[in-house]
Each structure stands twice: as structure tokens, then as C-alpha cells.
Write a protein that holds these residues in place. Sequence first.
Motif, mmCIF file in Angstrom:
data_model
loop_
_atom_site.group_PDB
_atom_site.id
_atom_site.type_symbol
_atom_site.label_atom_id
_atom_site.label_comp_id
_atom_site.label_asym_id
_atom_site.label_seq_id
_atom_site.Cartn_x
_atom_site.Cartn_y
_atom_site.Cartn_z
ATOM 1 N N LEU A 40 0.825 -1.211 0.000
ATOM 2 C CA LEU A 40 0.000 0.000 0.000
ATOM 3 C C LEU A 40 0.859 1.261 0.000
ATOM 4 C CD1 LEU A 40 -3.191 -0.152 2.243
ATOM 5 C CD2 LEU A 40 -3.010 0.383 -0.187
ATOM 6 N N ARG A 41 1.948 1.221 0.730
ATOM 7 C CA ARG A 41 2.820 2.396 0.765
ATOM 8 C C ARG A 41 3.312 2.736 -0.635
ATOM 9 N NH1 ARG A 41 8.056 3.630 4.684
ATOM 10 N NH2 ARG A 41 8.660 5.560 3.653
ATOM 11 N N TYR A 42 3.719 1.728 -1.385
ATOM 12 C CA TYR A 42 4.197 1.973 -2.746
ATOM 13 C C TYR A 42 3.091 2.568 -3.608
ATOM 14 C CZ TYR A 42 6.467 1.224 -7.236
ATOM 15 O OH TYR A 42 7.028 1.418 -8.479
ATOM 16 N N MET A 43 1.877 2.042 -3.483
ATOM 17 C CA MET A 43 0.773 2.531 -4.302
ATOM 18 C C MET A 43 0.330 3.933 -3.872
ATOM 19 S SD MET A 43 -1.448 -0.894 -5.125
ATOM 20 C CE MET A 43 -2.292 -0.072 -6.493
ATOM 21 N N PHE A 44 0.408 4.234 -2.571
ATOM 22 C CA PHE A 44 0.081 5.585 -2.098
ATOM 23 C C PHE A 44 1.112 6.600 -2.601
ATOM 24 C CE2 PHE A 44 -3.275 4.014 0.371
ATOM 25 C CZ PHE A 44 -3.876 5.016 1.114
ATOM 26 N N GLU A 45 2.360 6.181 -2.728
ATOM 27 C CA GLU A 45 3.398 7.098 -3.182
ATOM 28 C C GLU A 45 3.273 7.423 -4.663
ATOM 29 O OE1 GLU A 45 6.912 5.023 -1.970
ATOM 30 O OE2 GLU A 45 7.033 6.070 -0.040
ATOM 31 N N TYR A 46 2.710 6.492 -5.443
ATOM 32 C CA TYR A 46 2.553 6.699 -6.880
ATOM 33 C C TYR A 46 1.119 6.372 -7.282
ATOM 34 C CZ TYR A 46 7.602 6.567 -6.506
ATOM 35 O OH TYR A 46 8.884 6.820 -6.144
ATOM 36 N N PRO A 47 0.152 7.143 -6.786
ATOM 37 C CA PRO A 47 -1.250 6.739 -6.911
ATOM 38 C C PRO A 47 -1.819 6.840 -8.312
ATOM 39 C CG PRO A 47 -1.107 8.910 -5.941
ATOM 40 C CD PRO A 47 0.292 8.396 -6.013
ATOM 41 N N ASN A 48 -1.181 7.588 -9.200
ATOM 42 C CA ASN A 48 -1.740 7.777 -10.531
ATOM 43 C C ASN A 48 -1.052 6.947 -11.600
ATOM 44 O OD1 ASN A 48 -3.775 9.896 -9.969
ATOM 45 N ND2 ASN A 48 -1.975 10.957 -9.217
ATOM 46 N N PHE A 49 -0.218 6.012 -11.168
ATOM 47 C CA PHE A 49 0.440 5.115 -12.094
ATOM 48 C C PHE A 49 0.000 3.682 -11.819
ATOM 49 C CE2 PHE A 49 3.216 8.758 -12.146
ATOM 50 C CZ PHE A 49 3.659 8.821 -13.452
ATOM 51 N N VAL A 50 0.083 2.850 -12.847
ATOM 52 C CA VAL A 50 -0.095 1.412 -12.630
ATOM 53 C C VAL A 50 1.157 0.907 -11.927
ATOM 54 C CG1 VAL A 50 -0.365 -0.835 -13.726
ATOM 55 C CG2 VAL A 50 -1.565 1.148 -14.656
ATOM 56 N N ALA A 51 0.980 0.258 -10.780
ATOM 57 C CA ALA A 51 2.109 -0.309 -10.038
ATOM 58 C C ALA A 51 2.463 -1.650 -10.657
ATOM 59 C CB ALA A 51 1.742 -0.471 -8.569
ATOM 60 N N ALA A 52 3.643 -1.742 -11.247
ATOM 61 C CA ALA A 52 4.055 -2.970 -11.915
ATOM 62 C C ALA A 52 4.231 -4.097 -10.897
ATOM 63 C CB ALA A 52 5.356 -2.743 -12.675
ATOM 64 N N LYS A 53 3.881 -5.310 -11.305
ATOM 65 C CA LYS A 53 4.003 -6.457 -10.405
ATOM 66 C C LYS A 53 5.429 -6.613 -9.899
ATOM 67 C CE LYS A 53 0.203 -9.350 -12.063
ATOM 68 N NZ LYS A 53 -0.164 -10.663 -12.652
ATOM 69 N N ASP A 54 6.401 -6.480 -10.803
ATOM 70 C CA ASP A 54 7.802 -6.666 -10.400
ATOM 71 C C ASP A 54 8.210 -5.641 -9.347
ATOM 72 O OD1 ASP A 54 8.047 -8.800 -12.103
ATOM 73 O OD2 ASP A 54 9.118 -7.692 -13.674
ATOM 74 N N ASP A 55 7.744 -4.396 -9.486
ATOM 75 C CA ASP A 55 8.087 -3.363 -8.508
ATOM 76 C C ASP A 55 7.440 -3.651 -7.157
ATOM 77 O OD1 ASP A 55 9.586 -2.000 -10.373
ATOM 78 O OD2 ASP A 55 7.965 -0.650 -10.940
ATOM 79 N N LEU A 56 6.195 -4.116 -7.177
ATOM 80 C CA LEU A 56 5.514 -4.446 -5.920
ATOM 81 C C LEU A 56 6.190 -5.629 -5.225
ATOM 82 C CD1 LEU A 56 1.821 -4.062 -7.108
ATOM 83 C CD2 LEU A 56 2.987 -2.610 -5.432
#
Length: 233
Positions: free
Chosen positions: A159-175
Motif C-alpha cells: 500500500l505504501r508503494y501505491m500511495f506514493e505513486y497513486p496515478n500510475f499502474v504499479a508494476a508487479k515486479d516493482d511491488l
Amino acid sequence: MRILLVEDEKELSRALAKMLAKEGYDVDCVYDGMDGLSFSLSGLYDLIILDVIMPKMNGFEVLAELRRKKVETPILMLTALSDEHDKIAGLDRGADDYVSKPFSFDELSARIRALLRRRGKLVTDNKLEYAEATLDLTTFTLATPKGEIGLTAKEFELLRYMFEYPNFVAAKDDLILKAWGLDSDFESNNLEVYISFIRKKLNHLSASFTIEAVRGVGYRFVPNNKNKMEAGA
């Protein structure tokens, strides 16, 4: 990500739109201030690129009217005016950034990425905020006006990663890298399982958004229409 480009020089507009499309953006182009204002008020756009010297309404007038109407979409001013007073005038009226012509496309692209990352993100008292939800970086809790709930370490990192970049698709590899690291014994279904846990917690808190899978890419925040309808009932 959808961008509105308001630029009366049609050759420049077409060239910018083509380059932005190659970077994955959906771009709509209009060529005067009146159309720029009308399209901007639609609420469809993640970013507005706004020229200053245009027919019908200049960019400063469009900007002032948008901010008067409480439109909070990030606005990047794009103009041949390079005088410091003009830049200050734009920023004072509510512009988020300013690029003077001539400019390099790499610079414009970097400024666009910075503005899109910034949208929806607010750090206060060691917290991240998106929409009405708050992620506490100290207590590992997720909160909305409906209450709060604790997160496991993996849920928190995702969630922290997605909150930091909320307007981008979070890539599976990055997550995966963010939550499990390079040397973990990662199993392919672990990410899907934890995303499901997070969705349930967002629903429990009646969040206005949820997490949607983007096939073959990763995950992104989208409006939770079910919770919106229940809140309005």
C-alpha cells in the motif's frame, strides 16, 4: 493517464501529442482558451498543459477560472513568455509548474511525471494520504472517516508503494521487490493473495477507491463505485 493539451500552435500541438502518446499517455488537443476551459471542467484529465498566449481566452484567464471553480487538476503552463514576472503571475494564479519555450521534450516529460506523482499524495506527520484514506507510516494503520485497521508488514509495503505513486499502474515486479526483496522465495500467487487482503480492508473501511488488476502489468487504484453507491443510499 489522460492529458489535455491546450496549445494554439497546431504543428507543435500535434508533435507533442505524438511524443506523449509514445510514453503511454492519452492526449486530447484543443486550440483556444475557451475550448481549453470547457474541456478542463469535464473532470476527465489527470494533467492539463496550458499555453498562455491563445485566442478567445489567454492561459492566465483559463487558469484563474479553473482555480476559482475549485478544479484541482495539476496545470503545467507552457509558453514563449520567459519573463520572471509572467512566471510569478502564473504560479500565483495556481499553476503547478512552468516551462518556457523553447524547451526539450525530455524536460517536459520529467516535469509531467513529477506532477502526476505529486497528485493525490500528501505527507503530514509521517502519513501518506490518498482520496479520503490515510496510511500511517509509524503505526502501520490504514484509516478512513469510517475507522481504521491494522496492516501486516507486506500489506503495508504494498500500500505504501501505491500511495506514493497513486496515478500510475504499479508494476508487479516493482511491488514484489518492494514487499519481498530480491532474495526472497517468492511464490507467484503471493502478490494476488495480499492484494485481495488489502481490497477487503479497503471495503471494510468503506473507502471510495479499490485496487484493480491491469492484465499483464500490475495494479492500480480505481473508484469503488459499490461503496460510493452505498454511501449515497
